[in-house]
Design a protein around this motif. Sequence first.
Motif, short mmCIF file in Angstrom:
data_model
loop_
_atom_site.label_atom_id
_atom_site.label_comp_id
_atom_site.label_asym_id
_atom_site.label_seq_id
_atom_site.Cartn_x
_atom_site.Cartn_y
_atom_site.Cartn_z
N ARG A 1 0.74 -1.26 -0.12
CA ARG A 1 0.01 0.13 -0.16
C ARG A 1 0.94 1.29 0.16
NH1 ARG A 1 -3.04 -3.52 3.54
NH2 ARG A 1 -2.07 -2.68 5.49
N GLN B 1 -11.76 2.39 -3.74
CA GLN B 1 -11.50 3.85 -2.90
C GLN B 1 -10.77 4.85 -3.52
OE1 GLN B 1 -13.61 3.95 -0.49
NE2 GLN B 1 -14.03 1.74 -0.06
N ILE C 1 -10.74 8.62 -3.67
CA ILE C 1 -10.27 9.59 -2.89
C ILE C 1 -9.21 10.54 -3.44
CG2 ILE C 1 -8.51 8.24 -2.04
CD1 ILE C 1 -10.41 10.22 0.12
N ALA D 1 -2.67 9.38 3.44
CA ALA D 1 -4.11 9.21 3.30
C ALA D 1 -4.49 8.11 2.13
CB ALA D 1 -4.57 10.70 2.98
N LEU D 2 -3.86 8.18 1.01
CA LEU D 2 -4.09 7.28 0.08
C LEU D 2 -3.89 5.93 0.44
CD1 LEU D 2 -4.89 6.62 -2.69
CD2 LEU D 2 -2.70 7.18 -3.70
N ARG E 1 -3.95 4.44 3.45
CA ARG E 1 -5.16 3.97 4.43
C ARG E 1 -6.41 3.63 3.78
NH1 ARG E 1 -3.48 5.54 9.65
NH2 ARG E 1 -2.18 7.51 9.55
N THR E 2 -6.61 4.13 2.37
CA THR E 2 -7.88 3.71 1.79
C THR E 2 -7.80 2.11 1.14
OG1 THR E 2 -7.21 4.89 -0.25
CG2 THR E 2 -8.62 6.02 1.22
N ASP F 1 -6.87 -0.25 2.71
CA ASP F 1 -7.31 -1.14 3.78
C ASP F 1 -8.47 -1.63 3.45
OD1 ASP F 1 -4.78 -0.80 5.14
OD2 ASP F 1 -5.63 0.87 6.43
N HIS G 1 -10.83 -2.05 5.71
CA HIS G 1 -11.86 -1.02 6.39
C HIS G 1 -11.16 0.26 6.77
CE1 HIS G 1 -14.48 -4.48 6.79
NE2 HIS G 1 -13.54 -5.37 7.05
N PRO G 2 -11.08 1.08 5.77
CA PRO G 2 -10.28 2.19 5.99
C PRO G 2 -10.42 2.91 7.40
CG PRO G 2 -11.19 2.32 3.59
CD PRO G 2 -11.89 1.05 4.39
N TRP H 1 -11.45 6.33 8.29
CA TRP H 1 -11.61 7.56 7.62
C TRP H 1 -11.35 8.83 8.59
CZ3 TRP H 1 -11.80 7.14 2.58
CH2 TRP H 1 -12.58 5.94 2.08
N VAL I 1 -7.92 9.32 7.76
CA VAL I 1 -7.70 9.89 6.30
C VAL I 1 -7.96 11.17 6.38
CG1 VAL I 1 -8.67 9.67 4.14
CG2 VAL I 1 -8.31 7.57 5.21
#
Length: 274
Positions: free
Chosen positions: A81, A159, A162, A232-233, A235-236, A238, A240-241, A243, A246
Amino acid sequence: MSTVPAEVPTGALSVRSQAAEDGAAPLAPRARLLPAMAAVYRAQLSRARVARIPLLFVATFQSIGIMVLMRGVVDGGSEARAVVAGSTVLVVAFVALNLLAQYFGQLRASGGLDHYATLPVPPAAVVLGAAGAYASFTVPGTVVTAVAGSVLFGLPLGQLWILGAVVPLAGAALAGLGAALGLLAPRQELATLLGQLGMSAALLLGVLPAERLPEPIGWARDLLPSTYGVEALARTFDPHPDWVAVGLDLAVCGAVGVVSLAVATWAYRRAAVR
């Protein structure tokens, strides 16, 4: 039948008389910020489409190539990621930081700032318009890189919307930094060097997983504006981010963008009056 001349206001007569005595027409009123910024944005975006398309291709190809190389040493998880998010934001750093630093350094060295200084345009409009155009120009490359990286590492694509927040916020932060470097550098060659160093920092500190970096370098990573867009990018991706996290990363990125653009505007005023 007599003709009565129309009355002319005394103020208008005095303005005309003063203009006649000075031999020049009154200056046009100063342009407002938003219309002036939109005009600069359109002009810069049109110029970028013609002159920067090959460089955008290079930036995108470079980021995809880095992900292909990292695929051999990174299998998945948080490291994958981080690689995909860092490579995606690297496209923004290449254009918004590196190229904008070179552009403003060249503009200052060639006397192009004198042209803008003669126009009734607020300094902030020049900086914000140019920064917005260069950041917008990175959108196709970031989308292609993010999709290619997600497919390469088996990450979810759901996601990626984002990017609509990451690109403008990270772009603003990096473009402001690039403009400030180009305007504050005493020589054009130094502006080019600083832009290259900034992009290299975004490459090394953004693409490499944070847990593999030594602690002092990790502190330097926290100071880099693009880091929070990368986080931030990442984490999305995951399942289950988080948020809230983020949103905090994007808020920090936006705050850094405001500060960097303010510094760039000050640097523009400083360079334009010299």
